[in-house]
Design a protein around this motif. Structure first.
Motif, PDB file in Angstrom:
ATOM      1  N   LEU A  68      -0.191   1.171   5.396  1.00  0.00           N
ATOM      2  CA  LEU A  68      -0.122   2.414   6.155  1.00  0.00           C
ATOM      3  C   LEU A  68      -1.246   3.462   5.524  1.00  0.00           C
ATOM      4  CD1 LEU A  68       3.186   3.163   7.457  1.00  0.00           C
ATOM      5  CD2 LEU A  68       1.215   2.268   9.049  1.00  0.00           C
ATOM      6  N   ARG A  69      -1.002   3.467   4.206  1.00  0.00           N
ATOM      7  CA  ARG A  69      -1.996   4.465   3.388  1.00  0.00           C
ATOM      8  C   ARG A  69      -3.477   3.881   3.361  1.00  0.00           C
ATOM      9  NH1 ARG A  69      -4.509   7.629   2.641  1.00  0.00           N
ATOM     10  NH2 ARG A  69      -5.389   8.683   0.742  1.00  0.00           N
ATOM     11  N   ILE A  70      -3.671   2.445   3.426  1.00  0.00           N
ATOM     12  CA  ILE A  70      -4.986   2.123   3.238  1.00  0.00           C
ATOM     13  C   ILE A  70      -5.415   2.019   4.602  1.00  0.00           C
ATOM     14  CG2 ILE A  70      -6.547   0.064   2.950  1.00  0.00           C
ATOM     15  CD1 ILE A  70      -4.397  -0.988   0.982  1.00  0.00           C
ATOM     16  N   ARG A  71      -4.954   2.057   5.715  1.00  0.00           N
ATOM     17  CA  ARG A  71      -5.571   2.110   7.301  1.00  0.00           C
ATOM     18  C   ARG A  71      -5.762   3.741   7.499  1.00  0.00           C
ATOM     19  NH1 ARG A  71      -0.805  -0.136  10.800  1.00  0.00           N
ATOM     20  NH2 ARG A  71       0.227  -1.291   9.174  1.00  0.00           N
ATOM     21  N   GLN A  72      -5.096   4.693   6.693  1.00  0.00           N
ATOM     22  CA  GLN A  72      -5.514   6.070   6.980  1.00  0.00           C
ATOM     23  C   GLN A  72      -6.679   6.461   6.008  1.00  0.00           C
ATOM     24  OE1 GLN A  72      -2.146   8.297   5.470  1.00  0.00           O
ATOM     25  NE2 GLN A  72      -3.402  10.182   5.069  1.00  0.00           N
ATOM     26  N   ALA A  73      -6.980   5.783   4.840  1.00  0.00           N
ATOM     27  CA  ALA A  73      -7.774   5.888   4.126  1.00  0.00           C
ATOM     28  C   ALA A  73      -9.513   5.623   4.805  1.00  0.00           C
ATOM     29  CB  ALA A  73      -7.840   4.845   2.828  1.00  0.00           C
ATOM     30  N   GLU A  74      -9.381   4.587   5.595  1.00  0.00           N
ATOM     31  CA  GLU A  74     -10.721   4.641   6.181  1.00  0.00           C
ATOM     32  C   GLU A  74     -11.215   5.951   6.964  1.00  0.00           C
ATOM     33  OE1 GLU A  74     -11.312   1.624   9.436  1.00  0.00           O
ATOM     34  OE2 GLU A  74     -13.127   0.900   8.160  1.00  0.00           O
ATOM     35  N   ALA A  75     -10.307   6.478   7.799  1.00  0.00           N
ATOM     36  CA  ALA A  75     -10.327   7.648   8.379  1.00  0.00           C
ATOM     37  C   ALA A  75     -10.717   8.832   7.484  1.00  0.00           C
ATOM     38  CB  ALA A  75      -9.239   8.112   9.203  1.00  0.00           C
ATOM     39  N   GLU A  76     -10.412   8.773   6.324  1.00  0.00           N
ATOM     40  CA  GLU A  76     -10.761   9.819   5.247  1.00  0.00           C
ATOM     41  C   GLU A  76     -11.990   9.555   4.684  1.00  0.00           C
ATOM     42  OE1 GLU A  76      -7.227   9.361   2.802  1.00  0.00           O
ATOM     43  OE2 GLU A  76      -6.037  10.396   4.401  1.00  0.00           O
ATOM     44  N   GLY A  77     -12.687   8.581   5.045  1.00  0.00           N
ATOM     45  CA  GLY A  77     -14.150   8.380   4.404  1.00  0.00           C
ATOM     46  C   GLY A  77     -14.392   7.530   3.337  1.00  0.00           C
ATOM     47  N   PHE A  78     -13.067   6.806   2.869  1.00  0.00           N
ATOM     48  CA  PHE A  78     -13.055   5.827   1.754  1.00  0.00           C
ATOM     49  C   PHE A  78     -13.877   4.617   1.887  1.00  0.00           C
ATOM     50  CE2 PHE A  78      -9.584   8.387   0.462  1.00  0.00           C
ATOM     51  CZ  PHE A  78      -9.745   8.614  -0.781  1.00  0.00           C
ATOM     52  N   TYR A  79     -14.709   4.263   1.031  1.00  0.00           N
ATOM     53  CA  TYR A  79     -15.570   2.999   1.069  1.00  0.00           C
ATOM     54  C   TYR A  79     -14.818   1.709   0.889  1.00  0.00           C
ATOM     55  CZ  TYR A  79     -19.473  -0.247   0.523  1.00  0.00           C
ATOM     56  OH  TYR A  79     -20.431  -1.329   0.508  1.00  0.00           O
ATOM     57  N   GLY A  80     -13.843   1.881   0.069  1.00  0.00           N
ATOM     58  CA  GLY A  80     -12.909   0.637  -0.317  1.00  0.00           C
ATOM     59  C   GLY A  80     -11.742   1.226  -0.894  1.00  0.00           C
ATOM     60  N   ALA A  81     -10.887   0.114  -1.234  1.00  0.00           N
ATOM     61  CA  ALA A  81      -9.483   0.460  -1.861  1.00  0.00           C
ATOM     62  C   ALA A  81      -9.154  -0.653  -2.819  1.00  0.00           C
ATOM     63  CB  ALA A  81      -8.379   0.613  -0.783  1.00  0.00           C
ATOM     64  N   VAL A  82      -8.705  -0.352  -3.820  1.00  0.00           N
ATOM     65  CA  VAL A  82      -8.294  -1.197  -5.089  1.00  0.00           C
ATOM     66  C   VAL A  82      -6.743  -1.060  -5.110  1.00  0.00           C
ATOM     67  CG1 VAL A  82      -8.099  -1.836  -7.579  1.00  0.00           C
ATOM     68  CG2 VAL A  82     -10.349  -1.260  -6.203  1.00  0.00           C
ATOM     69  N   VAL A  83      -5.775  -2.029  -5.068  1.00  0.00           N
ATOM     70  CA  VAL A  83      -4.478  -2.005  -5.314  1.00  0.00           C
ATOM     71  C   VAL A  83      -4.035  -2.661  -6.484  1.00  0.00           C
ATOM     72  CG1 VAL A  83      -2.234  -2.480  -4.317  1.00  0.00           C
ATOM     73  CG2 VAL A  83      -4.040  -1.813  -2.871  1.00  0.00           C
ATOM     74  N   THR A  84      -3.508  -1.902  -7.455  1.00  0.00           N
ATOM     75  CA  THR A  84      -2.935  -2.773  -8.718  1.00  0.00           C
ATOM     76  C   THR A  84      -1.543  -3.175  -8.577  1.00  0.00           C
ATOM     77  OG1 THR A  84      -2.242  -0.710  -9.981  1.00  0.00           O
ATOM     78  CG2 THR A  84      -4.417  -1.266 -10.268  1.00  0.00           C
ATOM     79  N   HIS A  85      -1.059  -4.308  -8.930  1.00  0.00           N
ATOM     80  CA  HIS A  85       0.030  -4.625  -8.732  1.00  0.00           C
ATOM     81  C   HIS A  85       0.666  -5.654  -9.551  1.00  0.00           C
ATOM     82  CE1 HIS A  85       2.939  -6.756  -5.734  1.00  0.00           C
ATOM     83  NE2 HIS A  85       2.646  -5.831  -4.760  1.00  0.00           N
ATOM     84  N   GLY A  86       1.843  -5.926  -9.807  1.00  0.00           N
ATOM     85  CA  GLY A  86       2.450  -6.935 -10.686  1.00  0.00           C
ATOM     86  C   GLY A  86       2.107  -8.135  -9.866  1.00  0.00           C
ATOM     87  N   THR A  87       2.152  -9.295 -10.790  1.00  0.00           N
ATOM     88  CA  THR A  87       1.758 -10.494 -10.262  1.00  0.00           C
ATOM     89  C   THR A  87       2.623 -11.301  -9.655  1.00  0.00           C
ATOM     90  OG1 THR A  87       1.838 -11.454 -12.536  1.00  0.00           O
ATOM     91  CG2 THR A  87      -0.270 -10.442 -12.045  1.00  0.00           C
TER      92      THR A  87
END
Ligand SMILES: NC(=O)C[C@H](N)C(=O)O
Length: 322
Positions: A68-87
């Motif tokens: 949901l956060r990433i879906r919202q980011a597009e509307a906020e003008g973000f070009y891309g997203a990076v998620v850091t995560h445990g493997t």
């Protein structure tokens, strides 16, 4: 033009460090805050620590929050997203995002096998490479990708293959879709487009079971309850089951509990090929759904997403098959 990249930290070894006794523990301060980038002036990094958990603490509710956060980011003008995560569960979160985000925005998931202060730590390196991939125009429309150890993998097929090696993330059968070399992002193949379901809620009680020689009805019977929403079975070879399981599989089908079948083999695709008792041809006729090319944990996420979107019957079968 400056590209805005959303950085979402969720925890995992990439945000942890080793203590004097050699034990790896979560940190108060994220070590990735020290990042230095060559093309810093062209990028605006906006960082949010959405969670700080080891990845065995991830669950579908948290995956949904991320999506949901990433879906919202597009509307906020973000070009891309990076998620850091445990493997440990990275491949599950990655496919969840891939199935639920329909935009063309580059979304890159990364992690580390060695914590921030260990010799040969891969965290900062993977993080920097992930930012490079997320800000590349080549990554637009590629779906969610996993970037580790200079390789770009599709979220759909990548899996963790080694407990400790930094080259743990591999894509069996199909291989990586690209590599990063000398600071350049190179894609070498594209994968088939898939249906996206931008869900806002997740169902629970979707189970994963592994078949084995001599398997009987016990485990399947324990899952044959009204609360069960769906079951994924890692079946034998090309997609076959021991004959002793058939009466309980039949009972589950009659109770309208969706059963999805994948192979427990590391490579290849489960298909209804064998026409003997418990063979795939039999199982397919019973109404068991074949899921092509995904491993068990990924097929479970796909079933969970399909059910959360309200799919059932033929619609669910079509979604899982593709
Ligand atoms: N390398 C890692 O990130 C493993 C860790 N147990 C995690 O998944 O959080």
């Amino acid at each position: 033009m400056t590209k805005k990249i959303l950085i979402l930290h969720t925890g995992g070894t990439i945000s942890m460090s080793e203590d004097e006794s050699g034990k790896i523990k979560p940190n108060e301060r994220n070590p990735l805050a020290n990042i230095s980038l060559k093309n810093k002036s062209e990028l605006e990094l906006v960082t949010e620590e959405i969670f700080n958990v080891p990845s065995p603490h991830m669950n579908p509710e948290r995956m949904l929050q991320l999506s949901l956060r990433i879906r919202q980011a597009e509307a906020e003008g973000f070009y891309g997203a990076v998620v850091t995560h445990g493997t440990d569960t990275l491949e599950e979160t990655a496919i969840f995002l891939d199935l639920t985000i329909s935009s063309n925005m580059p979304v890159v998931v990364t992690g580390a096998m060695r914590s921030s202060n260990e010799i040969g730590s891969d965290g900062l390196y993977n993080f920097r490479t992930a930012i490079m991939v997320a800000s590349s125009k080549e990554s637009v429309g590629k779906g969610v990708v996993v970037v580790m150890n200079d390789e770009i993998h599709s979220a759909r097929y990548v899996t963790k293959t080694h407990t400790t090696n930094v080259a743990t993330f591999r894509t069996p059968t199909f291989g990586p879709i690209g590599i990063v070399s000398e600071g350049h992002v190179n894609y070498v193949q594209t994968i088939k487009p898939q249906q996206h379901l931008p869900i806002n809620y997740v169902v629970d009680q979707v189970f994963l079971v592994k078949a084995y020689a001599g398997m009987g009805t016990e485990l399947l019977r324990a899952l044959n309850q009204t609360a069960t929403n769906g079951i994924v079975i890692e079946a034998l070879g090309a997609g076959n089951m021991p004959p002793e399981t058939l009466p309980e599989l039949q009972a589950l089908v009659e109770h309208k509990i969706p059963i999805v079948l994948v192979s427990r083999c590391f490579n290849g695709i489960a298909e209804p090929v064998y026409d003997y008792q418990g063979g795939g041809v039999n199982l397919n006729k019973m109404g068991i759904i074949y899921c092509r090319g995904l491993n068990g944990q990924k097929a479970r996420i796909k079933l969970l997403v399909g059910l959360s979107a309200g799919l059932s019957g033929l619609e669910l079968k079509k979604y899982i098959n593709n």
